[in-house]
Design a protein around this motif. Structure first.
Motif, PDB file in Angstrom:
ATOM      1  N   LEU A 145      11.165  -0.134   3.482  1.00 24.34           N
ATOM      2  CA  LEU A 145      10.194  -0.851   2.670  1.00 24.34           C
ATOM      3  C   LEU A 145      10.131  -2.343   2.990  1.00 24.34           C
ATOM      4  N   ASN A 146      11.046  -2.807   3.817  1.00 25.89           N
ATOM      5  CA  ASN A 146      11.111  -4.238   4.113  1.00 25.89           C
ATOM      6  C   ASN A 146      10.188  -4.561   5.291  1.00 25.89           C
ATOM      7  N   HIS A 147       8.901  -4.544   5.019  1.00 28.27           N
ATOM      8  CA  HIS A 147       7.907  -4.717   6.078  1.00 28.27           C
ATOM      9  C   HIS A 147       7.920  -6.130   6.663  1.00 28.27           C
ATOM     10  N   THR A 148       8.253  -7.137   5.859  1.00 24.30           N
ATOM     11  CA  THR A 148       8.317  -8.504   6.365  1.00 24.30           C
ATOM     12  C   THR A 148       9.382  -8.627   7.447  1.00 24.30           C
ATOM     13  N   SER A 149      10.560  -8.054   7.197  1.00 24.13           N
ATOM     14  CA  SER A 149      11.637  -8.098   8.186  1.00 24.13           C
ATOM     15  C   SER A 149      11.268  -7.302   9.429  1.00 24.13           C
ATOM     16  N   GLN A 150      10.625  -6.162   9.238  1.00 23.92           N
ATOM     17  CA  GLN A 150      10.224  -5.354  10.394  1.00 23.92           C
ATOM     18  C   GLN A 150       9.278  -6.135  11.299  1.00 23.92           C
ATOM     19  N   ARG A 151       8.326  -6.832  10.709  1.00 29.27           N
ATOM     20  CA  ARG A 151       7.389  -7.627  11.514  1.00 29.27           C
ATOM     21  C   ARG A 151       8.122  -8.737  12.250  1.00 29.27           C
ATOM     22  N   LEU A 152       9.078  -9.378  11.565  1.00 31.64           N
ATOM     23  CA  LEU A 152       9.841 -10.448  12.202  1.00 31.64           C
ATOM     24  C   LEU A 152      10.604  -9.924  13.409  1.00 31.64           C
ATOM     25  N   TYR A 153      11.371  -8.851  13.231  1.00 30.30           N
ATOM     26  CA  TYR A 153      12.214  -8.362  14.318  1.00 30.30           C
ATOM     27  C   TYR A 153      11.363  -7.858  15.492  1.00 30.30           C
ATOM     28  N   GLU A 154      10.276  -7.211  15.200  1.00 36.29           N
ATOM     29  CA  GLU A 154       9.439  -6.704  16.285  1.00 36.29           C
ATOM     30  C   GLU A 154       8.747  -7.854  17.018  1.00 36.29           C
ATOM     31  N   ARG A 155       8.410  -8.921  16.300  1.00 34.14           N
ATOM     32  CA  ARG A 155       7.842 -10.099  16.957  1.00 34.14           C
ATOM     33  C   ARG A 155       8.872 -10.761  17.878  1.00 34.14           C
ATOM     34  N   LEU A 156      10.143 -10.665  17.529  1.00 32.38           N
ATOM     35  CA  LEU A 156      11.204 -11.266  18.329  1.00 32.38           C
ATOM     36  C   LEU A 156      11.669 -10.371  19.467  1.00 32.38           C
ATOM     37  N   GLY A 157      11.062  -9.196  19.598  1.00 34.11           N
ATOM     38  CA  GLY A 157      11.371  -8.343  20.739  1.00 34.11           C
ATOM     39  C   GLY A 157      12.313  -7.195  20.459  1.00 34.11           C
ATOM     40  N   TYR A 158      12.757  -7.033  19.225  1.00 40.02           N
ATOM     41  CA  TYR A 158      13.608  -5.900  18.879  1.00 40.02           C
ATOM     42  C   TYR A 158      12.804  -4.604  18.962  1.00 40.02           C
ATOM     43  N   GLU A 159      13.468  -3.549  19.403  1.00 42.24           N
ATOM     44  CA  GLU A 159      12.834  -2.240  19.500  1.00 42.24           C
ATOM     45  C   GLU A 159      13.581  -1.231  18.634  1.00 42.24           C
ATOM     46  N   ARG A 160      12.821  -0.333  18.041  1.00 41.68           N
ATOM     47  CA  ARG A 160      13.436   0.702  17.218  1.00 41.68           C
ATOM     48  C   ARG A 160      14.222   1.669  18.104  1.00 41.68           C
ATOM     49  N   PHE A 161      15.357   2.126  17.602  1.00 37.61           N
ATOM     50  CA  PHE A 161      16.144   3.089  18.363  1.00 37.61           C
ATOM     51  C   PHE A 161      16.891   3.990  17.397  1.00 37.61           C
ATOM     52  N   THR A 162      17.402   5.080  17.925  1.00 40.05           N
ATOM     53  CA  THR A 162      18.228   5.996  17.148  1.00 40.05           C
ATOM     54  C   THR A 162      19.679   5.712  17.488  1.00 40.05           C
ATOM     55  N   SER A 163      20.433   5.273  16.518  1.00 43.03           N
ATOM     56  CA  SER A 163      21.807   4.860  16.760  1.00 43.03           C
ATOM     57  C   SER A 163      22.679   6.041  17.133  1.00 43.03           C
ATOM     58  N   ALA A 164      23.566   5.800  18.113  1.00 42.49           N
ATOM     59  CA  ALA A 164      24.555   6.806  18.491  1.00 42.49           C
ATOM     60  C   ALA A 164      25.910   6.507  17.876  1.00 42.49           C
ATOM     61  N   ALA A 165      25.988   5.421  17.086  1.00 40.46           N
ATOM     62  CA  ALA A 165      27.267   5.050  16.489  1.00 40.46           C
ATOM     63  C   ALA A 165      27.645   6.050  15.408  1.00 40.46           C
ATOM     64  N   PRO A 166      28.948   6.357  15.270  1.00 34.55           N
ATOM     65  CA  PRO A 166      29.372   7.242  14.179  1.00 34.55           C
ATOM     66  C   PRO A 166      29.091   6.590  12.835  1.00 34.55           C
ATOM     67  N   VAL A 167      28.618   7.360  11.871  1.00 37.54           N
ATOM     68  CA  VAL A 167      28.304   6.813  10.554  1.00 37.54           C
ATOM     69  C   VAL A 167      29.606   6.554   9.813  1.00 37.54           C
ATOM     70  N   PRO A 168      29.857   5.309   9.337  1.00 35.68           N
ATOM     71  CA  PRO A 168      31.086   5.021   8.612  1.00 35.68           C
ATOM     72  C   PRO A 168      31.173   5.873   7.352  1.00 35.68           C
ATOM     73  N   THR A 169      32.395   6.145   6.936  1.00 34.08           N
ATOM     74  CA  THR A 169      32.597   6.987   5.761  1.00 34.08           C
ATOM     75  C   THR A 169      33.056   6.191   4.554  1.00 34.08           C
ATOM     76  N   THR A 170      32.966   4.854   4.611  1.00 36.15           N
ATOM     77  CA  THR A 170      33.388   4.041   3.485  1.00 36.15           C
ATOM     78  C   THR A 170      32.401   4.170   2.336  1.00 36.15           C
ATOM     79  N   ASP A 171      32.865   3.831   1.142  1.00 35.32           N
ATOM     80  CA  ASP A 171      31.976   3.875  -0.026  1.00 35.32           C
ATOM     81  C   ASP A 171      30.812   2.909   0.150  1.00 35.32           C
ATOM     82  N   ALA A 172      31.095   1.733   0.754  1.00 37.11           N
ATOM     83  CA  ALA A 172      30.025   0.748   0.946  1.00 37.11           C
ATOM     84  C   ALA A 172      28.933   1.320   1.831  1.00 37.11           C
TER      85      ALA A 172
END
Length: 365
Positions: A145-172
């Motif tokens: 829902l954070n469309h403002t941040s999405q526009r910022l990051y995409e303007r700066l050259g960030y690309e969407r990707f599917t993370s391969a990192a293991p999902v942490p199991t902490t409560d946070a």
């Protein structure tokens, strides 16, 4: 008021950590998820400013007072306008980063300071921090829902990707995962065979020896200039000394010095310009494009800091460097060239400049 729209980006000071957490809370409360209850895990994450600083860096944007107001501002404490954290993959604060990647976390701008370019400037400063580590990429996530941040990051050259990192199991992590996220990645390296980063303390002597070898290879050095080239330790404290290392072996191949954010490294630079000095490539490493990569780093730093030009001085005998600068698009800066004396020699110290290409502007010190 003069200076009311100006700000400076720097590392957060320990006494500011509570204010950083409070600002982050206010910023997120004013965002698209502000209506949701704040879990204990989320609050712990926001409050862990000291931990993020220890595992990486916590940067803040602070109001820049006019010169006449600076003493009062120092006495009262700087007004924080925004913050961002950069952490390493092994940090408990990281969710996505793997290997040597850096992760941008908790980018926040005070609600009353929005619309001034703070978010962009903080994101670019975080990218510079990742460069100092030699990170191959910056990763981050933001809510769907954070469309403002999405526009910022995409303007700066960030690309969407599917993370391969293991999902942490902490409560946070589990608490945050209740919000749908979009993951982003920004590559920082053009080449896989070189790592460019800040020099480490145990490399100072090696960089000094490398730099002297590089300059002696083609030029006759006075004792005074040789001593200046080899004086790396104080330069690394006052400024930034970068190295280019072989990505496989770790062998140091080259070095260059740049100023820290908001300062200069030579009398040549004027406001809005970044200068660099002592570009050096170890003779056995010549022909590998090391000098070009280090020069491009200086241009990238200027872009990240929102500066207009890169400038540098060069001796008339350094013809190999001059060919490199011409290849990259530098022009002579004739009106700032001057005659100098080095030992018993007198010669014209040449000056070169290039405009900084950028698709976006940042506002920084």
């Amino acid at each position: 008021m003069a200076g009311a729209t100006a700000f400076t980006i720097r590392a957060a000071r320990p006494e500011e950590y509570p204010a950083v957490a409070a600002l982050t809370d206010r910023a997120f409360a004013a965002g698209p998820y502000g209506h949701l209850p704040v879990s204990a895990e989320r609050r712990a994450l926001v409050n862990a400013v000291a931990e993020r600083a220890a595992d990486g860096a916590v940067l803040v944007a602070v109001e820049t007072a006019s010169e006449s107001e600076s003493e009062r501002a120092d006495a009262a404490g700087s007004r924080l306008l925004g913050t961002v954290s950069v952490v390493r993959a092994a940090s408990p604060q990281s969710r996505l980063a793997v290997g040597d990647e850096a992760e941008l976390r908790l980018l926040a701008v005070a609600p009353e300071a929005r619309g001034r370019g703070l978010g962009e400037a903080l994101a670019l400063a975080a990218q510079e921090e990742a460069l100092t580590w030699g990170s191959p990429a910056v990763v981050l996530d933001t809510g769907t829902l954070n469309h403002t941040s999405q526009r910022l990051y995409e303007r700066l050259g960030y690309e969407r990707f599917t993370s391969a990192a293991p999902v942490p199991t902490t409560d946070a992590a589990a608490s945050e995962d209740r919000i749908d996220h979009i993951d982003y990645r920004l590559p920082l390296r053009d080449r896989e065979d070189l790592v460019v980063r800040l020099v480490r303390d145990d490399e100072i002597d090696a960089v000094a020896a490398l730099s002297v070898r590089a300059y002696e290879y083609a030029y006759e050095l006075s004792d005074e200039y040789r001593a200046s080239i080899a004086d790396v330790a104080p330069r690394a404290v006052e400024h930034q000394v970068w190295v280019a290392a072989d990505a496989t072996t770790g062998e140091l191949l080259g070095s260059v010095a740049t100023p820290r954010r908001g300062s200069t490294i030579s009398p040549l630079a004027q406001p809005g310009e970044l200068d660099f000095r002592l570009l050096a490539v170890d003779p056995p490493a010549r022909g590998r494009g090391v000098g070009e990569e280090l020069t491009r780093l200086a241009i990238e730093l200027a872009r990240l800091r929102g500066l207009d030009r890169v400038v540098m001085n060069s001796g008339p005998q350094m013809t190999g460097a001059h060919r490199l600068y011409a290849k990259l698009g530098f022009d002579r800066l004739h009106d700032r060239e001057r005659e100098i004396v080095d030992g018993d020699r007198r010669f014209l110290l040449l000056a070169f400049t290039i405009d900084v290409p950028r698709a976006t502007r940042s506002i920084a010190a």
